[in-house]
Write a protein that holds these residues in place. Sequence first.
Motif, PDB file in Angstrom:
ATOM      1  N   ARG A 135       0.860  -1.190   0.000  1.00  0.00           N
ATOM      2  CA  ARG A 135       0.000   0.000   0.000  1.00  0.00           C
ATOM      3  C   ARG A 135       0.898   1.242   0.000  1.00  0.00           C
ATOM      4  NH1 ARG A 135      -3.683   0.058   4.982  1.00  0.00           N
ATOM      5  NH2 ARG A 135      -4.676  -1.629   3.836  1.00  0.00           N
ATOM      6  N   SER A 136       0.562   2.200  -0.845  1.00  0.00           N
ATOM      7  CA  SER A 136       1.276   3.476  -0.901  1.00  0.00           C
ATOM      8  C   SER A 136       0.284   4.605  -0.660  1.00  0.00           C
ATOM      9  CB  SER A 136       1.943   3.659  -2.269  1.00  0.00           C
ATOM     10  OG  SER A 136       2.848   2.613  -2.550  1.00  0.00           O
ATOM     11  N   ARG A 137       0.809   5.784  -0.384  1.00  0.00           N
ATOM     12  CA  ARG A 137      -0.044   6.967  -0.203  1.00  0.00           C
ATOM     13  C   ARG A 137       0.547   8.135  -0.974  1.00  0.00           C
ATOM     14  NH1 ARG A 137      -0.086   4.833   4.243  1.00  0.00           N
ATOM     15  NH2 ARG A 137      -1.943   4.113   5.238  1.00  0.00           N
ATOM     16  N   TYR A 138      -0.359   8.940  -1.552  1.00  0.00           N
ATOM     17  CA  TYR A 138       0.067  10.122  -2.290  1.00  0.00           C
ATOM     18  C   TYR A 138      -0.919  11.247  -2.015  1.00  0.00           C
ATOM     19  CZ  TYR A 138       0.941  13.163  -6.329  1.00  0.00           C
ATOM     20  OH  TYR A 138       1.206  14.230  -7.145  1.00  0.00           O
ATOM     21  N   ARG A 139      -0.395  12.376  -1.629  1.00  0.00           N
ATOM     22  CA  ARG A 139      -1.227  13.550  -1.398  1.00  0.00           C
ATOM     23  C   ARG A 139      -0.950  14.555  -2.504  1.00  0.00           C
ATOM     24  NH1 ARG A 139      -0.592  18.038   3.231  1.00  0.00           N
ATOM     25  NH2 ARG A 139      -2.600  19.061   2.950  1.00  0.00           N
ATOM     26  N   TYR A 140      -1.960  14.796  -3.330  1.00  0.00           N
ATOM     27  CA  TYR A 140      -1.864  15.804  -4.394  1.00  0.00           C
ATOM     28  C   TYR A 140      -2.521  17.063  -3.859  1.00  0.00           C
ATOM     29  CZ  TYR A 140      -2.421  18.061  -8.928  1.00  0.00           C
ATOM     30  OH  TYR A 140      -2.362  18.935  -9.978  1.00  0.00           O
ATOM     31  N   ILE A 141      -1.774  18.167  -3.876  1.00  0.00           N
ATOM     32  CA  ILE A 141      -2.331  19.419  -3.363  1.00  0.00           C
ATOM     33  C   ILE A 141      -1.761  20.591  -4.136  1.00  0.00           C
ATOM     34  CG2 ILE A 141      -0.590  19.580  -1.536  1.00  0.00           C
ATOM     35  CD1 ILE A 141      -2.850  20.819   0.232  1.00  0.00           C
ATOM     36  N   GLN A 142      -2.634  21.519  -4.459  1.00  0.00           N
ATOM     37  CA  GLN A 142      -2.250  22.768  -5.108  1.00  0.00           C
ATOM     38  C   GLN A 142      -2.846  23.910  -4.285  1.00  0.00           C
ATOM     39  OE1 GLN A 142      -4.191  22.321  -8.924  1.00  0.00           O
ATOM     40  NE2 GLN A 142      -2.267  21.816  -9.918  1.00  0.00           N
ATOM     41  N   GLY A 143      -2.075  24.982  -4.124  1.00  0.00           N
ATOM     42  CA  GLY A 143      -2.648  26.157  -3.488  1.00  0.00           C
ATOM     43  C   GLY A 143      -3.787  26.684  -4.340  1.00  0.00           C
ATOM     44  N   PHE A 144      -4.952  26.862  -3.763  1.00  0.00           N
ATOM     45  CA  PHE A 144      -6.153  27.354  -4.465  1.00  0.00           C
ATOM     46  C   PHE A 144      -6.559  26.426  -5.603  1.00  0.00           C
ATOM     47  CE2 PHE A 144      -3.620  30.999  -3.036  1.00  0.00           C
ATOM     48  CZ  PHE A 144      -4.461  31.458  -2.026  1.00  0.00           C
ATOM     49  N   GLY A 145      -6.207  25.154  -5.494  1.00  0.00           N
ATOM     50  CA  GLY A 145      -6.533  24.216  -6.568  1.00  0.00           C
ATOM     51  C   GLY A 145      -7.007  22.884  -6.028  1.00  0.00           C
ATOM     52  N   HIS A 146      -6.720  21.850  -6.778  1.00  0.00           N
ATOM     53  CA  HIS A 146      -7.178  20.506  -6.450  1.00  0.00           C
ATOM     54  C   HIS A 146      -6.419  19.941  -5.262  1.00  0.00           C
ATOM     55  CE1 HIS A 146      -9.497  20.583 -10.075  1.00  0.00           C
ATOM     56  NE2 HIS A 146      -8.414  20.790 -10.808  1.00  0.00           N
ATOM     57  N   HIS A 147      -7.071  19.021  -4.568  1.00  0.00           N
ATOM     58  CA  HIS A 147      -6.475  18.375  -3.408  1.00  0.00           C
ATOM     59  C   HIS A 147      -7.118  16.998  -3.271  1.00  0.00           C
ATOM     60  CE1 HIS A 147      -5.562  18.667   1.218  1.00  0.00           C
ATOM     61  NE2 HIS A 147      -4.849  17.746   0.606  1.00  0.00           N
ATOM     62  N   TYR A 148      -6.301  15.960  -3.254  1.00  0.00           N
ATOM     63  CA  TYR A 148      -6.818  14.616  -2.982  1.00  0.00           C
ATOM     64  C   TYR A 148      -5.734  13.784  -2.328  1.00  0.00           C
ATOM     65  CZ  TYR A 148      -4.541  12.974  -7.369  1.00  0.00           C
ATOM     66  OH  TYR A 148      -3.651  12.670  -8.360  1.00  0.00           O
ATOM     67  N   VAL A 149      -6.163  12.728  -1.666  1.00  0.00           N
ATOM     68  CA  VAL A 149      -5.255  11.735  -1.103  1.00  0.00           C
ATOM     69  C   VAL A 149      -5.625  10.406  -1.756  1.00  0.00           C
ATOM     70  CG1 VAL A 149      -4.463  10.538   0.963  1.00  0.00           C
ATOM     71  CG2 VAL A 149      -5.054  12.970   1.085  1.00  0.00           C
ATOM     72  N   ALA A 150      -4.663   9.794  -2.424  1.00  0.00           N
ATOM     73  CA  ALA A 150      -4.885   8.528  -3.128  1.00  0.00           C
ATOM     74  C   ALA A 150      -4.080   7.430  -2.448  1.00  0.00           C
ATOM     75  CB  ALA A 150      -4.471   8.657  -4.594  1.00  0.00           C
TER      76      ALA A 150
END
Length: 191
Positions: A135-150
């Motif tokens: 299992r891996s984890r990735y946090r995608y985040i942009q200031g004032f943009g998209h955000h998800y944890v996969a």
Amino acid sequence: MFSRIALHRETFGDTPRDIFSNQHWQVTAEKYPSGVESLTIKNHRLTLEILPYLGQMIWDAEVDGINLRMDNMFTQPYPVSTIQDTYGCFAFHSGLLANGCPAPEDTHPLHGEFPCARMDDAELILHEDGRLGVRSRYRYIQGFGHHYVAVPEVTVTPDSGVFDISLSVTNPKSSTSPITCPPRQNAQSSS
């Protein structure tokens, strides 16, 4: 109930290192000359090579001596940001914000932002029923943009050629996300 083994980047060295084994599994960690971390899981029917820190790609898969990976020109995976720069794995997760081949008016990369995502952490999971997961984890985040944890996971079954590929996604924002996911479906090899 399950047991977890953290897969730190330091676990992966220039030579193969056995990090777990029992009556069902042998798990080996190593690093390619390109710097990409690789985890190989074997039982008597199945060999899976997973890249836990590079989009959690399944780089190679072999069941009952039959290699399932596509023929390609890459001798190793590379730490790149787009899939076409290291194309040739058995399986990868497409982007969540956009995926597939971009149309002329699209600006997203081929297959989206996720296939070569640099994972934040990874772990080996031994389930009570004997299945083994990565299992891996990735946090995608942009200031004032998209955000998800996969959280992608590959789970293998003892004494079998069967493995499951799954991905769970969380939107931690208070606003709606453009990400739409179909109902959970697991890919399986033939048993």
